[in-house]
Design a protein around this motif. Sequence first.
Motif, short mmCIF file in Angstrom:
data_model
loop_
_atom_site.label_atom_id
_atom_site.label_comp_id
_atom_site.label_asym_id
_atom_site.label_seq_id
_atom_site.Cartn_x
_atom_site.Cartn_y
_atom_site.Cartn_z
N ILE B 66 54.28 -10.83 42.23
CA ILE B 66 54.58 -11.56 41.42
C ILE B 66 55.56 -12.57 40.36
N SER B 67 56.31 -13.63 40.71
CA SER B 67 57.26 -13.73 38.83
C SER B 67 55.71 -14.38 37.48
N PHE B 68 56.03 -13.95 36.80
CA PHE B 68 55.67 -14.48 35.94
C PHE B 68 55.98 -15.15 35.29
N LYS B 69 57.21 -15.73 35.06
CA LYS B 69 57.76 -16.75 34.66
C LYS B 69 57.26 -18.13 35.25
N LYS B 70 57.53 -18.08 36.62
CA LYS B 70 56.03 -18.64 37.81
C LYS B 70 54.94 -19.14 37.00
#
Lengths: 93, 145
Positions: B66-70
Amino acid sequence: MMLVLTISLVLFTCAIFVALYRIIVGPSMPDRVVALDMIGVNLISLVAVFSIVLHTHAYLEVILIVGILAFISTVGIARFIERGEIVEHEHDD
Amino acid sequence: MKINDVILKTVVKGVVLIILTFSIYLFLSGHHTPGGGFIGGLVMASAFVLLFLTYDVETVSEGIPISFKKMSAVGVLISVSSATAPIFWGEPFLSQNFGYFDLPIFGKTELATVTIFEAGIALTVVGVVVNIILSISEGSNKWKA
């Protein structure tokens, strides 16, 4: 019953102050870490006895939260003392 | 130097499960008792931080792709859109609605639209907190935007 609960609250508070002394003047860093963990355990016990005194379930989440935070902070400080960095980026083996 | 931390890794595998369950409980209990999206998000972020502490960033990002920024951006989008949606039905900004439904297992259940708003807040808090921890733990020489 109330007398026993009051005495235990006073004793837990005294134990927290003893651990606070060890945090302030503790000669080495591991002493301070163990004293911080001891403060966490004593806070959990204090909240449990306090919720018995007040006849309520409202503080039981506090016990879980304090337990989780004490565990994570102990792991983090132990990693910092042992390896010098907290979060590693690649495997070292 | 190889450090033997089998006990820590084995314990953390179980503890992370407990913390994630507790965070979902806190998120759902926020309607009538203490809890809610912000606190549930913080507890879930602390579970991810514990994983990052015990293992390393590479292993965790292989396991949780998972991209935490997205994730924080999607959370803000969900919150803002569920807050502005009542405007198009002629109701004030941020107004919420609820109703009672007969669900198969739970029986008569109260469902509220504030849960969508809270889910957006929870996603935002998880993304931002994990991002902050990863950013301040990174070395300054390999900083990338």
